[in-house]
Design a protein around this motif. Structure first.
Motif, PDB file in Angstrom:
ATOM      1  N   LYS A 153      45.714 -11.406 -22.686  1.00  0.00           N
ATOM      2  CA  LYS A 153      45.911 -11.196 -21.257  1.00  0.00           C
ATOM      3  C   LYS A 153      44.932 -10.161 -20.692  1.00  0.00           C
ATOM      4  O   LYS A 153      44.460 -10.303 -19.564  1.00  0.00           O
ATOM      5  CB  LYS A 153      47.353 -10.742 -20.987  1.00  0.00           C
ATOM      6  N   ASP A 154      44.633  -9.141 -21.507  1.00  0.00           N
ATOM      7  CA  ASP A 154      43.716  -8.123 -20.985  1.00  0.00           C
ATOM      8  C   ASP A 154      42.295  -8.663 -20.843  1.00  0.00           C
ATOM      9  O   ASP A 154      41.493  -8.134 -20.063  1.00  0.00           O
ATOM     10  CB  ASP A 154      43.745  -6.855 -21.837  1.00  0.00           C
ATOM     11  N   GLU A 155      41.967  -9.747 -21.578  1.00  0.00           N
ATOM     12  CA  GLU A 155      40.669 -10.376 -21.384  1.00  0.00           C
ATOM     13  C   GLU A 155      40.607 -11.074 -20.027  1.00  0.00           C
ATOM     14  O   GLU A 155      39.572 -11.062 -19.353  1.00  0.00           O
ATOM     15  CB  GLU A 155      40.400 -11.376 -22.504  1.00  0.00           C
ATOM     16  N   LEU A 156      41.712 -11.699 -19.623  1.00  0.00           N
ATOM     17  CA  LEU A 156      41.757 -12.301 -18.289  1.00  0.00           C
ATOM     18  C   LEU A 156      41.608 -11.236 -17.210  1.00  0.00           C
ATOM     19  O   LEU A 156      40.949 -11.460 -16.186  1.00  0.00           O
ATOM     20  CB  LEU A 156      43.055 -13.074 -18.090  1.00  0.00           C
ATOM     21  N   VAL A 157      42.230 -10.078 -17.444  1.00  0.00           N
ATOM     22  CA  VAL A 157      42.085  -8.965 -16.498  1.00  0.00           C
ATOM     23  C   VAL A 157      40.622  -8.566 -16.380  1.00  0.00           C
ATOM     24  O   VAL A 157      40.093  -8.370 -15.278  1.00  0.00           O
ATOM     25  CB  VAL A 157      42.950  -7.759 -16.937  1.00  0.00           C
ATOM     26  N   LYS A 158      39.938  -8.465 -17.517  1.00  0.00           N
ATOM     27  CA  LYS A 158      38.512  -8.106 -17.497  1.00  0.00           C
ATOM     28  C   LYS A 158      37.684  -9.185 -16.812  1.00  0.00           C
ATOM     29  O   LYS A 158      36.715  -8.887 -16.106  1.00  0.00           O
ATOM     30  CB  LYS A 158      38.019  -7.884 -18.919  1.00  0.00           C
ATOM     31  N   GLY A 159      38.066 -10.457 -17.030  1.00  0.00           N
ATOM     32  CA  GLY A 159      37.368 -11.545 -16.361  1.00  0.00           C
ATOM     33  C   GLY A 159      37.497 -11.450 -14.854  1.00  0.00           C
ATOM     34  O   GLY A 159      36.520 -11.671 -14.119  1.00  0.00           O
ATOM     35  N   MET A 160      38.693 -11.112 -14.382  1.00  0.00           N
ATOM     36  CA  MET A 160      38.900 -10.969 -12.940  1.00  0.00           C
ATOM     37  C   MET A 160      38.171  -9.742 -12.398  1.00  0.00           C
ATOM     38  O   MET A 160      37.654  -9.764 -11.271  1.00  0.00           O
ATOM     39  CB  MET A 160      40.394 -10.878 -12.636  1.00  0.00           C
ATOM     40  N   GLU A 161      38.101  -8.688 -13.194  1.00  0.00           N
ATOM     41  CA  GLU A 161      37.347  -7.509 -12.761  1.00  0.00           C
ATOM     42  C   GLU A 161      35.872  -7.851 -12.587  1.00  0.00           C
ATOM     43  O   GLU A 161      35.226  -7.387 -11.641  1.00  0.00           O
ATOM     44  CB  GLU A 161      37.513  -6.380 -13.790  1.00  0.00           C
ATOM     45  N   MET A 162      35.342  -8.679 -13.489  1.00  0.00           N
ATOM     46  CA  MET A 162      33.947  -9.089 -13.347  1.00  0.00           C
ATOM     47  C   MET A 162      33.755  -9.903 -12.072  1.00  0.00           C
ATOM     48  O   MET A 162      32.755  -9.733 -11.362  1.00  0.00           O
ATOM     49  CB  MET A 162      33.493  -9.898 -14.562  1.00  0.00           C
ATOM     50  N   MET A 163      34.699 -10.796 -11.780  1.00  0.00           N
ATOM     51  CA  MET A 163      34.598 -11.590 -10.558  1.00  0.00           C
ATOM     52  C   MET A 163      34.596 -10.699  -9.324  1.00  0.00           C
ATOM     53  O   MET A 163      33.798 -10.883  -8.390  1.00  0.00           O
ATOM     54  CB  MET A 163      35.755 -12.589 -10.478  1.00  0.00           C
ATOM     55  N   ASN A 164      35.478  -9.712  -9.306  1.00  0.00           N
ATOM     56  CA  ASN A 164      35.565  -8.818  -8.149  1.00  0.00           C
ATOM     57  C   ASN A 164      34.293  -7.978  -7.996  1.00  0.00           C
ATOM     58  O   ASN A 164      33.814  -7.743  -6.875  1.00  0.00           O
ATOM     59  CB  ASN A 164      36.793  -7.920  -8.271  1.00  0.00           C
ATOM     60  N   LYS A 165      33.737  -7.530  -9.126  1.00  0.00           N
ATOM     61  CA  LYS A 165      32.489  -6.774  -9.060  1.00  0.00           C
ATOM     62  C   LYS A 165      31.335  -7.661  -8.601  1.00  0.00           C
ATOM     63  O   LYS A 165      30.439  -7.208  -7.891  1.00  0.00           O
ATOM     64  CB  LYS A 165      32.176  -6.155 -10.425  1.00  0.00           C
ATOM     65  N   LEU A 166      31.365  -8.929  -9.013  1.00  0.00           N
ATOM     66  CA  LEU A 166      30.328  -9.859  -8.565  1.00  0.00           C
ATOM     67  C   LEU A 166      30.400 -10.054  -7.061  1.00  0.00           C
ATOM     68  O   LEU A 166      29.365 -10.077  -6.373  1.00  0.00           O
ATOM     69  CB  LEU A 166      30.492 -11.205  -9.276  1.00  0.00           C
ATOM     70  N   ILE A 167      31.616 -10.181  -6.541  1.00  0.00           N
ATOM     71  CA  ILE A 167      31.786 -10.329  -5.092  1.00  0.00           C
ATOM     72  C   ILE A 167      31.201  -9.124  -4.367  1.00  0.00           C
ATOM     73  O   ILE A 167      30.499  -9.259  -3.353  1.00  0.00           O
ATOM     74  CB  ILE A 167      33.271 -10.507  -4.738  1.00  0.00           C
ATOM     75  N   THR A 168      31.458  -7.937  -4.910  1.00  0.00           N
ATOM     76  CA  THR A 168      30.909  -6.719  -4.308  1.00  0.00           C
ATOM     77  C   THR A 168      29.389  -6.726  -4.342  1.00  0.00           C
ATOM     78  O   THR A 168      28.727  -6.387  -3.350  1.00  0.00           O
ATOM     79  CB  THR A 168      31.436  -5.478  -5.050  1.00  0.00           C
ATOM     80  N   GLU A 169      28.826  -7.121  -5.473  1.00  0.00           N
ATOM     81  CA  GLU A 169      27.363  -7.177  -5.599  1.00  0.00           C
ATOM     82  C   GLU A 169      26.762  -8.159  -4.596  1.00  0.00           C
ATOM     83  O   GLU A 169      25.757  -7.861  -3.943  1.00  0.00           O
ATOM     84  CB  GLU A 169      26.985  -7.603  -7.020  1.00  0.00           C
ATOM     85  N   LEU A 170      27.364  -9.330  -4.491  1.00  0.00           N
ATOM     86  CA  LEU A 170      26.821 -10.362  -3.603  1.00  0.00           C
ATOM     87  C   LEU A 170      27.086 -10.066  -2.130  1.00  0.00           C
ATOM     88  O   LEU A 170      26.496 -10.706  -1.260  1.00  0.00           O
ATOM     89  CB  LEU A 170      27.391 -11.727  -3.980  1.00  0.00           C
ATOM     90  N   SER A 171      27.970  -9.121  -1.873  1.00  0.00           N
ATOM     91  CA  SER A 171      28.244  -8.721  -0.490  1.00  0.00           C
ATOM     92  C   SER A 171      27.343  -7.573  -0.027  1.00  0.00           C
ATOM     93  O   SER A 171      27.358  -7.201   1.138  1.00  0.00           O
ATOM     94  CB  SER A 171      29.718  -8.305  -0.349  1.00  0.00           C
TER      95      SER A 171
END
Length: 388
Positions: free
Chosen positions: A365-383
């Motif tokens: 489950k904590d890997e899914l959490v890390k996966g979502m953290e990467m997605m959120n950081k990507l959104i920040t980068e692309l914004s």
């Protein structure tokens, strides 16, 4: 839907490599389009399989492709303690199910992040790219990567292929080619071994040539220490032939697996092998005129990935994954196929490859959490406006 809800739905589709994936791809299509995003399908010739791609955000050069596959490997013959196609939470911090790790966990993270992507003020776009038949040879990857390149007026710059890597950036992948070699000899009594041509004996000579070729590459210092092992490997995994100990075999065949580091060319090795086969044919047809060696593809070659540490995508993946350690892998993936179309590609996704393809496959489950953290950081980068 939460990432776990989405993963449970994805796991419930028992789509094996080679089978129609329309059930899962149409569910993904409907989910994405419910957020107002237009999707495009890339069907196979028969129309019973399809890849999908779409764009979220502005039609501007420099976006990021997030790529995953929708098929999984079989469960037959494996001793599962849970229903493989029902995501199971045993309360131990793990989610069990076929594909939970490889690689529906990453696809679930993409889809769970979609609402935030739609809401964000993206300055660069995100593209989803979901394929079929990855597990039987990365068959749809080249066509999907090319479709993205030609479909949009703008050009994406980066690609993350979300194979399970424990969120570690993977910048190198060996090329893979699996072949089948068939030997046609002459049958006869075993006492006549010098008057006939044994297909088994000749197959063994060919196998020994392949092993010696691998050893010569090592001796010639054809090494890339980023990989484990640091050389191209040639392995024969299946051999068949003969009907009895006292009968000279007129038929034999073997399957072999070639995994090349970027500096070695698959075609060169195969062409040298073919030249040796022609030499053996010329010599042994003096004994048996119909002696023949034929090698065919088991599946098309999967090209290597060789992303440079100086490529922009490396710094980007370090920032959004939270992991600065780079690695390489020897397994097959679609990353090299996206790189071949000009996209700077890396492999990075939640889950451990050690859990893939085995009974009771799981993702922590904590890997899914890390996966979502990467997605959120990507959104920040692309914004942001600084991303080139």
């Amino acid at each position: 839907m939460t990432v776990e809800n989405i993963l449970a739905k994805l796991v419930s589709f028992p789509v094996l490599g080679g089978e129609s994936n329309l059930s899962i791809i149409h569910w993904i299509k409907e989910y994405i389009e419910s957020y107002g995003i237009t999707t495009t399908l890339v069907p196979n010739e028969e129309g019973n399989k399809a890849s999908l791609h779409c764009r979220i955000g502005p039609a501007i050069d420099g976006g990021m492709i997030l790529s995953g596959h929708t098929d999984v490997v079989p469960v037959k013959g494996q001793e599962w303690t849970t229903d493989p196609f029902k995501l199971t939470d045993k309360g131990d911090g793990k989610l069990y199910g076929r594909g939970s790790c490889d690689m529906k966990g990453f696809v679930a993270c993409c889809l769970a992040a979609l609402p935030n992507m739609v809401k964000a003020d993206l300055k660069k776009p995100v593209y989803f790219a979901f394929s079929y038949d990855e597990e039987i040879g990365c068959l749809a990857g080249p066509e999907l990567a090319q479709a993205i390149k030609t479909h949009y007026n703008e050009t994406p710059k980066y690609a993350i292929i979300g194979e399970p890597s424990l969120m570690e950036p993977i910048v190198g992948q060996k090329g893979i080619y699996i072949l089948e070699t068939y030997v046609n000899g002459s049958a006869g009594h075993s006492s006549r071994i010098k008057q006939e041509v044994s297909a088994i004996h000749e197959a063994m000579r060919l196998i020994l040539w392949l092993e010696n070729k691998m050893n010569r590459l090592i001796e010639d210092n054809r090494l890339d220490k980023r990989f484990h092992p640091p050389h191209s490997s040639i392995h024969v995994g299946q051999v068949n032939g003969g009907i009895a100990p006292n009968v000279i075999a007129d038929k034999a065949y073997f399957y072999w697996d070639l995994r090349t580091i970027p500096m070695d060319k698959t075609d060169t090795i195969v062409n040298e092998f073919e030249a040796y086969c022609r030499e053996r044919e010329q010599e042994l047809r003096q004994v048996f005129p119909d002696f023949k060696i034929k090698t065919i593809e088991n599946h098309p070659p999967v090209i290597h990935l060789d992303t440079k540490e100086t490529d922009d995508v490396v710094d980007l993946i370090k920032r959004i994954s939270g992991n600065s350690k780079l690695n390489t892998v020897a397994y097959g993936a679609e990353a090299g196929q996206f790189a071949a179309e000009g996209f700077q590609a890396v492999i990075c996704g939640p889950g451990s490859i050690a859990q893939a393809h085995r009974a009771d496959e799981f993702i922590a489950k904590d890997e899914l959490v890390k996966g979502m953290e990467m997605m959120n950081k990507l959104i920040t980068e692309l914004s942001s406006t600084h991303l080139q």
